[in-house]
Design an enzyme around this catalytic site. Sequence first.
Site, PDB file in Angstrom:
ATOM      1  N   ASP A  94       7.105   3.754  -7.900  1.00 19.83           N
ATOM      2  CA  ASP A  94       7.879   4.952  -7.593  1.00 19.83           C
ATOM      3  C   ASP A  94       7.385   6.113  -8.463  1.00 19.83           C
ATOM      4  O   ASP A  94       7.616   6.142  -9.673  1.00 19.83           O
ATOM      5  CB  ASP A  94       9.368   4.703  -7.857  1.00 19.83           C
ATOM      6  CG  ASP A  94       9.981   3.779  -6.814  1.00 19.83           C
ATOM      7  OD1 ASP A  94       9.758   4.026  -5.620  1.00 19.83           O
ATOM      8  OD2 ASP A  94      10.668   2.827  -7.198  1.00 19.83           O
ATOM      9  N   MET A 129       7.681  10.279  -4.488  1.00 18.94           N
ATOM     10  CA  MET A 129       8.905  11.089  -4.463  1.00 18.94           C
ATOM     11  C   MET A 129       8.576  12.421  -5.136  1.00 18.94           C
ATOM     12  O   MET A 129       9.095  12.744  -6.203  1.00 18.94           O
ATOM     13  CB  MET A 129      10.032  10.373  -5.209  1.00 18.94           C
ATOM     14  CG  MET A 129      10.358   8.989  -4.716  1.00 18.94           C
ATOM     15  SD  MET A 129      11.779   8.309  -5.643  1.00 18.94           S
ATOM     16  CE  MET A 129      11.645   6.574  -5.240  1.00 18.94           C
ATOM     17  N   MET A 133      15.428   4.661   2.519  1.00 19.11           N
ATOM     18  CA  MET A 133      16.080   4.667   1.220  1.00 19.11           C
ATOM     19  C   MET A 133      17.551   4.308   1.392  1.00 19.11           C
ATOM     20  O   MET A 133      18.254   4.906   2.215  1.00 19.11           O
ATOM     21  CB  MET A 133      15.954   6.039   0.559  1.00 19.11           C
ATOM     22  CG  MET A 133      14.529   6.435   0.181  1.00 19.11           C
ATOM     23  SD  MET A 133      13.794   5.325  -1.036  1.00 19.11           S
ATOM     24  CE  MET A 133      14.887   5.597  -2.459  1.00 19.11           C
ATOM     25  N   MET A 146       7.700   9.904  -9.433  1.00 18.03           N
ATOM     26  CA  MET A 146       8.688  10.993  -9.385  1.00 18.03           C
ATOM     27  C   MET A 146       8.192  12.169 -10.213  1.00 18.03           C
ATOM     28  O   MET A 146       7.606  11.989 -11.285  1.00 18.03           O
ATOM     29  CB  MET A 146      10.031  10.513  -9.932  1.00 18.03           C
ATOM     30  CG  MET A 146      10.569   9.278  -9.256  1.00 18.03           C
ATOM     31  SD  MET A 146      12.187   8.799  -9.922  1.00 18.03           S
ATOM     32  CE  MET A 146      12.336   7.131  -9.278  1.00 18.03           C
ATOM     33  N   SER A 172       9.816  -3.189  -7.956  1.00 16.43           N
ATOM     34  CA  SER A 172       9.640  -1.790  -8.328  1.00 16.43           C
ATOM     35  C   SER A 172       9.462  -1.724  -9.835  1.00 16.43           C
ATOM     36  O   SER A 172      10.347  -2.126 -10.592  1.00 16.43           O
ATOM     37  CB  SER A 172      10.856  -0.970  -7.900  1.00 16.43           C
ATOM     38  OG  SER A 172      10.773   0.327  -8.439  1.00 16.43           O
TER      39      SER A 172
END
Length: 229
Positions: A47, A80, A149, A49, A20
Site C-alpha cells: 500500500d 493510493m 476497498m 500512500m 499487506s
Amino acid sequence: MSRRRHLLSLRQSAPAVLPSLLLCDFANLEREVRQLERAGVQALHLDVMDGRFVPNLTYGMPIVEALRGVTDLPLDVHLMIDEPASYIKQFHRAGADIITIHVETTQEPVTLLQQIRDLDCGAGIALNPGTPLERIESCLGHCDLALVMSVDAGFGGQSFQPVALEKLQSLRQMVGDEVLLEVDGGVNKETVRDCFDAGAQLLVVGSAIFQQPDYAAAVQNLTNSASLT
C-alpha cells in the site's frame, strides 16, 4: 514471469490471502518476507500512500525495489496517490508485477490502465467504499484486477464496511472470470468467508496476519475460513 502468468497463478490459487506489508517489521524486512514465503502466500500487497490522496504517508519505490531484491513473489502495488501517471514507470522499474490505481485520482483511468499493461504489468482499478460502482464500469474491459476497498483508503485497522460485499457481487456478475476481484480493509477471520462468497479471489490482510505470533497458522486459518464448505 509475464503479467499473464502471474495473473493466472493468482486466479488458480483463489482464495489467496495476500499480506499487506503496512504492519510488517521494516527493520527486519527480509526476515518478514521469508516467514511469509514459508507461510505459503502467493503475493505481497504493498500500500503506497502519499499524504495527499489519503491522509497517511507510507513508502515508495525504494521499498518495492528492496522487496524485489529478496523475493520472487509477485508484488501487488496499490497506489493510493494523486497523479499516479507520474509514477507508473518508476514502480514498474522498481519491480512491481501488478499496479493498481484509484479511479478517484484520475480523469483518464483507461489510458493509465493501458500504460500499465504496455509495461507487461497487471493493471488494477480500485475504488473507495463511497465511490459508486458505475465509476469503474468503463474500465473493466481494460484492467486485469478490480480492487474493492472495504474501508476508506489511508489507514489500517478500520472496521469492515459491508457495502464492499454488494460491489463484489455486482462485479462478479459483470466481469465473469475475465477480471480478478480483490478486497482490502478489515479482512479477518470473521469477514473473509463473506468476501470470498461475494466473489473476491484475492483477500488483502494486515493485522490478522502481522499481529499473530505464527504467520503460517494465521494464513492457513484465514484460507480455511474463506473456503470452508
